[in-house]
Design a protein around this motif. Structure first.
Motif, PDB file in Angstrom:
ATOM      1  N   LYS A 416       1.050  -0.992  -0.141  1.00  0.00           N
ATOM      2  CA  LYS A 416      -0.172  -0.130   0.319  1.00  0.00           C
ATOM      3  C   LYS A 416       0.830   1.004  -0.124  1.00  0.00           C
ATOM      4  O   LYS A 416       1.890   1.383   0.303  1.00  0.00           O
ATOM      5  N   ARG A 417       0.780   2.837  -0.496  1.00  0.00           N
ATOM      6  CA  ARG A 417       1.177   3.816  -0.910  1.00  0.00           C
ATOM      7  C   ARG A 417       0.836   4.943  -1.254  1.00  0.00           C
ATOM      8  O   ARG A 417       0.333   4.822  -2.214  1.00  0.00           O
ATOM      9  N   SER A 418       0.518   5.595  -0.581  1.00  0.00           N
ATOM     10  CA  SER A 418       0.512   7.129   0.047  1.00  0.00           C
ATOM     11  C   SER A 418       1.519   7.569  -0.878  1.00  0.00           C
ATOM     12  O   SER A 418       2.573   7.603  -0.262  1.00  0.00           O
ATOM     13  N   ASP A 419       1.467   9.079  -0.832  1.00  0.00           N
ATOM     14  CA  ASP A 419       2.800   9.656  -1.162  1.00  0.00           C
ATOM     15  C   ASP A 419       3.607   9.508  -1.456  1.00  0.00           C
ATOM     16  O   ASP A 419       5.540   9.826  -0.887  1.00  0.00           O
ATOM     17  N   ALA A 420       3.478   8.177  -2.349  1.00  0.00           N
ATOM     18  CA  ALA A 420       4.542   7.891  -3.146  1.00  0.00           C
ATOM     19  C   ALA A 420       5.179   8.502  -4.582  1.00  0.00           C
ATOM     20  O   ALA A 420       4.308   9.805  -4.617  1.00  0.00           O
ATOM     21  N   SER A 421       5.860   7.658  -5.449  1.00  0.00           N
ATOM     22  CA  SER A 421       6.513   8.797  -6.819  1.00  0.00           C
ATOM     23  C   SER A 421       6.644   7.740  -7.870  1.00  0.00           C
ATOM     24  O   SER A 421       7.074   6.338  -7.020  1.00  0.00           O
ATOM     25  N   CYS A 422       6.640   7.899  -9.003  1.00  0.00           N
ATOM     26  CA  CYS A 422       6.736   6.619  -9.788  1.00  0.00           C
ATOM     27  C   CYS A 422       7.034   7.857 -11.419  1.00  0.00           C
ATOM     28  O   CYS A 422       6.809   8.988 -11.914  1.00  0.00           O
ATOM     29  N   TYR A 430       7.511   2.327 -12.946  1.00  0.00           N
ATOM     30  CA  TYR A 430       8.723   1.883 -11.956  1.00  0.00           C
ATOM     31  C   TYR A 430       7.927   2.899 -10.194  1.00  0.00           C
ATOM     32  O   TYR A 430       8.129   4.396 -10.809  1.00  0.00           O
ATOM     33  N   ILE A 431       7.839   2.325  -9.212  1.00  0.00           N
ATOM     34  CA  ILE A 431       7.484   3.027  -7.898  1.00  0.00           C
ATOM     35  C   ILE A 431       7.818   3.222  -6.702  1.00  0.00           C
ATOM     36  O   ILE A 431       8.796   1.791  -6.550  1.00  0.00           O
ATOM     37  N   CYS A 432       8.738   4.251  -6.363  1.00  0.00           N
ATOM     38  CA  CYS A 432       9.256   3.726  -5.342  1.00  0.00           C
ATOM     39  C   CYS A 432       8.331   4.919  -4.205  1.00  0.00           C
ATOM     40  O   CYS A 432       7.417   5.922  -3.932  1.00  0.00           O
ATOM     41  N   GLY A 433       8.787   4.134  -2.835  1.00  0.00           N
ATOM     42  CA  GLY A 433       8.700   4.605  -1.553  1.00  0.00           C
ATOM     43  C   GLY A 433       7.195   5.327  -0.894  1.00  0.00           C
ATOM     44  O   GLY A 433       6.323   3.981  -1.460  1.00  0.00           O
ATOM     45  N   LEU A 441       8.293   3.994   3.701  1.00  0.00           N
ATOM     46  CA  LEU A 441       8.436   2.826   3.166  1.00  0.00           C
ATOM     47  C   LEU A 441       9.821   3.281   2.043  1.00  0.00           C
ATOM     48  O   LEU A 441      10.126   4.896   1.669  1.00  0.00           O
ATOM     49  N   SER A 442      10.579   2.113   2.342  1.00  0.00           N
ATOM     50  CA  SER A 442      12.033   2.468   1.441  1.00  0.00           C
ATOM     51  C   SER A 442      12.093   1.614   0.254  1.00  0.00           C
ATOM     52  O   SER A 442      12.850   1.541  -0.540  1.00  0.00           O
ATOM     53  N   THR A 443      10.855   0.869   0.194  1.00  0.00           N
ATOM     54  CA  THR A 443      10.655  -0.564  -0.935  1.00  0.00           C
ATOM     55  C   THR A 443      10.594   0.375  -2.239  1.00  0.00           C
ATOM     56  O   THR A 443       9.729   1.821  -2.287  1.00  0.00           O
ATOM     57  N   ALA A 444      10.482  -0.727  -3.914  1.00  0.00           N
ATOM     58  CA  ALA A 444      10.122   0.150  -4.697  1.00  0.00           C
ATOM     59  C   ALA A 444      10.164  -1.336  -5.452  1.00  0.00           C
ATOM     60  O   ALA A 444      10.305  -2.689  -5.000  1.00  0.00           O
ATOM     61  N   GLU A 445       8.767  -1.168  -6.628  1.00  0.00           N
ATOM     62  CA  GLU A 445       8.550  -1.934  -7.376  1.00  0.00           C
ATOM     63  C   GLU A 445       8.600  -1.782  -8.570  1.00  0.00           C
ATOM     64  O   GLU A 445       8.448  -0.547  -8.617  1.00  0.00           O
ATOM     65  N   VAL A 446       8.537  -2.795  -9.864  1.00  0.00           N
ATOM     66  CA  VAL A 446       7.780  -2.586 -11.201  1.00  0.00           C
ATOM     67  C   VAL A 446       7.310  -3.151 -11.437  1.00  0.00           C
ATOM     68  O   VAL A 446       6.582  -4.176 -11.319  1.00  0.00           O
ATOM     69  N   TYR A 447       6.197  -2.456 -12.735  1.00  0.00           N
ATOM     70  CA  TYR A 447       5.479  -3.283 -13.165  1.00  0.00           C
ATOM     71  C   TYR A 447       5.556  -4.072 -14.727  1.00  0.00           C
ATOM     72  O   TYR A 447       5.630  -2.813 -15.410  1.00  0.00           O
ATOM     73  N   VAL A 469      10.427  11.021  -8.454  1.00  0.00           N
ATOM     74  CA  VAL A 469      10.764  10.320  -8.695  1.00  0.00           C
ATOM     75  C   VAL A 469      10.697  10.336  -9.534  1.00  0.00           C
ATOM     76  O   VAL A 469       9.451  10.365 -10.625  1.00  0.00           O
ATOM     77  N   ALA A 470      12.009  10.180 -11.192  1.00  0.00           N
ATOM     78  CA  ALA A 470      12.106  10.725 -12.415  1.00  0.00           C
ATOM     79  C   ALA A 470      13.225   9.913 -13.212  1.00  0.00           C
ATOM     80  O   ALA A 470      13.803   9.350 -12.071  1.00  0.00           O
ATOM     81  N   ALA A 471      12.694   9.092 -14.520  1.00  0.00           N
ATOM     82  CA  ALA A 471      13.628   8.161 -15.121  1.00  0.00           C
ATOM     83  C   ALA A 471      14.663   9.488 -15.717  1.00  0.00           C
ATOM     84  O   ALA A 471      13.586  10.714 -16.176  1.00  0.00           O
ATOM     85  N   PHE A 472      15.620   9.725 -15.292  1.00  0.00           N
ATOM     86  CA  PHE A 472      16.665  10.515 -16.032  1.00  0.00           C
ATOM     87  C   PHE A 472      18.483   9.383 -16.316  1.00  0.00           C
ATOM     88  O   PHE A 472      18.959   9.278 -15.378  1.00  0.00           O
ATOM     89  N   GLY A 473      18.416   9.612 -17.670  1.00  0.00           N
ATOM     90  CA  GLY A 473      20.085   9.284 -17.911  1.00  0.00           C
ATOM     91  C   GLY A 473      20.423   7.631 -17.783  1.00  0.00           C
ATOM     92  O   GLY A 473      20.763   7.423 -16.926  1.00  0.00           O
ATOM     93  N   ASP A 474      19.045   6.980 -17.886  1.00  0.00           N
ATOM     94  CA  ASP A 474      19.082   5.257 -18.101  1.00  0.00           C
ATOM     95  C   ASP A 474      19.037   4.720 -16.428  1.00  0.00           C
ATOM     96  O   ASP A 474      19.130   3.694 -16.046  1.00  0.00           O
TER      97      ASP A 474
END
Length: 597
Positions: A416-422, A430-433, A441-447, A469-474
């Motif tokens: 369960k994640r509120s106030d996370a970022s993806c 990808y979603i983190c925290g 949370l320090s956990t992260a997961e990928v769909y 959270v952002a994809a940047f430079g691979d």
């Protein structure tokens, strides 16, 4: 079809017209009641005069004024049987199958015969299929065959894709000096660096140097010298050839530019030294800062950051509702505002701002109410993850298809994640925290959309809620946030190849609940909550220099906002030219301090 039946039910006249066209075409194909023969290069077409008269003033004049009533055979010069077949098919059916191979030829034929319906169909097709390889050809076509709407669209496309056009389009080198001057002289020209304009001129001139060197005095003055790097000027510009072709005022600025250190080149300095040469072009992209907490509570205001002037301006529109803890994404020319909280209740509503027409539209609501939501775009779909519906934090995920305007529930996250970022990278979400209701949370997961499965990945080194959270430079960057005790300025990034996290330079400012976006190879952190108050501070990470740099602040202090980058709009200038509002400074509201706990 059901759609055709519905149209006929509401418009019986249209249905009758279609039936008549079908009947006329059947009579033509069986050569019944035909009263004329069109002869083209030996080929003959049996037709009905009335049908051709309805679609073309050329045929109306041919049958009524340019021949006797007894004349039944008509020779048409300057057209092939292949093209005439298309013209007659359109007259009878109101439709032809257009392709990249025949659209331009039929556009010319439609103009020649005055067939307005076919001309518009060809124009719509050509506009839809504009590309860096054909846009100049189509632009030039509209000067020979008058169609101002298509001309404007083709010219706008050239301006918005100028760098690609120069790099890939052979027609660029064949432009006239006047046409090139029209392009590079436009304020609407979109380039990341003004040096690209100078290099484009050189490329065009070097194609035929002896013939074209006389045009330097027409072309070089179009370069916005104030936006060129002094280092580039010193190292790359041929002073003798350049100076003799530009006006005296530009020459003086050119000489001063060569001795100005790069770090002195603030925007205000450009205007002070040479205001006539400091007029910026339309930015290639705009970053929108949307909604958020202010001292007065949630706001509906939107600010736009221009990458070329490096300033924030009040955007000429507001959100439909004052929102915080919402999501925003840019897709297909529209900004979508998803979920959120207005200080009283959470929402499942979604609104779409069409940036071309500047109109808001209500989109199908999500299945769940979601504030503190995480939102991203992948493969033309909008993903909405987790959040809070009031009493509960959520692990559910849904996906919106703009084509069908429907939300579909997909596999739920492990946490369960509120106030996370993806974010998205290489076809994965990808979603983190975040916060699960009891712990940060320090956990992260990928769909993986191919398998509709979520997979846990390595934990971050820090717990982070209200992070960016952002994809940047691979990499998948995780920036700032709140670890349960304090706001963070630390930054770490996930390497998808090694499946490990590594540390990157920290931000200058500690912040949570800020906006994050990547624009022009820079990672921006916008506003947020600093632990005591909302902030207007903005900074960006330059991956090449491996450092964070302070940028100009927003005009309004706010947190719990969202950011998204919009690009390649037909009307970018409308946002860029909007007048600045007076400087505003805001403190956090009591409501914000409560929500931040």
């Amino acid at each position: 079809s059901t759609a055709d039946s519905a149209r006929k039910a509401f418009n019986p006249l249209e249905g009758q017209i279609r039936e008549n066209m079908s009947l006329h075409n059947e009579l033509r194909l069986t050569r019944q009641l035909c009263d004329a023969v069109i002869r083209v290069d030996g080929a003959e077409f049996s037709v009905h005069k009335l049908v051709l008269c309805k679609c073309s003033p050329y045929f109306r004049a041919l049958f009524s004024r340019w021949s006797t009533p007894a004349c039944a055979t008509f020779d048409i010069p300057g057209v092939t049987p292949y093209k005439m077949c298309f013209i007659i098919d359109f007259a009878y059916n109101g439709y032809v199958h257009l392709t990249n191979e025949n659209a331009e030829e039929l556009f010319i034929m439609a103009d020649h015969f005055g067939i307005s319906g076919l001309l518009q169909a060809c124009s719509d097709f050509l506009e839809k299929h504009l590309s860096p390889l054909n846009c100049i050809q189509i632009w030039k076509l509209t000067y020979t065959f008058y169609h101002p709407e298509l001309r404007d669209k083709a010219f706008s496309y050239v301006l918005r894709h100028f760098e690609e056009v120069v790099a890939t389009c052979g027609d660029f080198l064949l432009l006239s000096a006047q046409s090139l001057a029209e392009i590079i002289g436009s304020d609407q020209l979109i380039v990341k660096r003004e040096e690209i304009v100078y290099e484009a001129i050189l490329k065009w001139m070097n194609y035929a140097p002896e013939e074209r060197k006389e045009h330097s005095s027409l072309l070089f003055p179009k370069v916005r010298l104030a936006w060129m790097s002094p280092k580039y000027v010193r190292e790359n510009v041929n002073e003798r050839e350049f100076v003799k072709s530009i006006p005296e005022r530009q020459a003086k600025y050119f000489h001063s530019l060569k001795i100005i250190p790069d770090h002195w080149r603030e925007t205000s300095y450009r205007y002070f030294i040479c205001p006539t040469l400091a007029k910026p072009r339309v930015p290639p992209a705009l970053m929108l800062a949307i909604g958020g907490w202010t001292e007065r509570g949630p706001t509906s205001l939107i600010e736009a950051y221009e990458s070329n002037t490096e300033y924030w301006k009040r955007a000429p529109m507001t959100t439909e509702t004052s929102l915080v803890y919402h999501g925003s994404v840019f897709l297909n020319g529209s900004v979508y505002i998803v979920g959120g909280y207005d200080g009283v209740k959470q929402f499942n509503a979604v609104h779409r701002l069409d940036l071309a027409s500047m109109t808001w539209h209500e989109v199908s609501p999500m299945h769940s109410t979601r504030s503190f939501i995480s939102v991203t775009v992948m493969n033309g779909f909008i993903y909405a993850m987790g959040g809070c519906n009031g009493p509960q934090r959520l692990n559910t995920v849904e996906r919106h298809d703009p084509r069908s305007n429907q939300w579909t529930l997909i596999s739920s996250m492990h946490e369960k994640r509120s106030d996370a970022s993806c974010t998205t990278l290489n076809g994965r979400v990808y979603i983190c925290g975040g916060f699960n209701g009891s712990e940060y949370l320090s956990t992260a997961e990928v769909y993986n959309p191919d398998t509709d499965q979520w997979t846990m990945i390595a934990n971050m080194s820090s717990k982070r809620s209200g992070l960016g959270v952002a994809a940047f430079g691979d990499y998948i960057f995780a920036v700032g946030g709140f670890d349960g005790f304090s706001r963070l300025n630390t930054v770490e990034a996930y390497n998808v190849s090694t499946k490990t996290w590594c540390n990157f330079p920290s931000m200058k400012k500690k912040r949570s609940n800020f906006g994050i976006s990547v624009m022009e190879d820079l990672l921006f952190a916008v506003g947020g909550f600093g632990g005591v108050s909302t902030i207007s501070d903005v900074e960006f990470y330059d991956i090449k220099a491996n450092m964070w740099v302070k940028a100009n602040s927003m005009r309004m202090s706010r947190s719990a906002l969202s950011c998204c980058v919009v690009d390649r709009l037909y009307n970018t200038a409308y946002y860029a030219d909007h007048q600045n509002s007076p400087q505003l400074n805001h403190l956090p509201s009591a409501g914000e301090e409560e929500m931040e706990q």
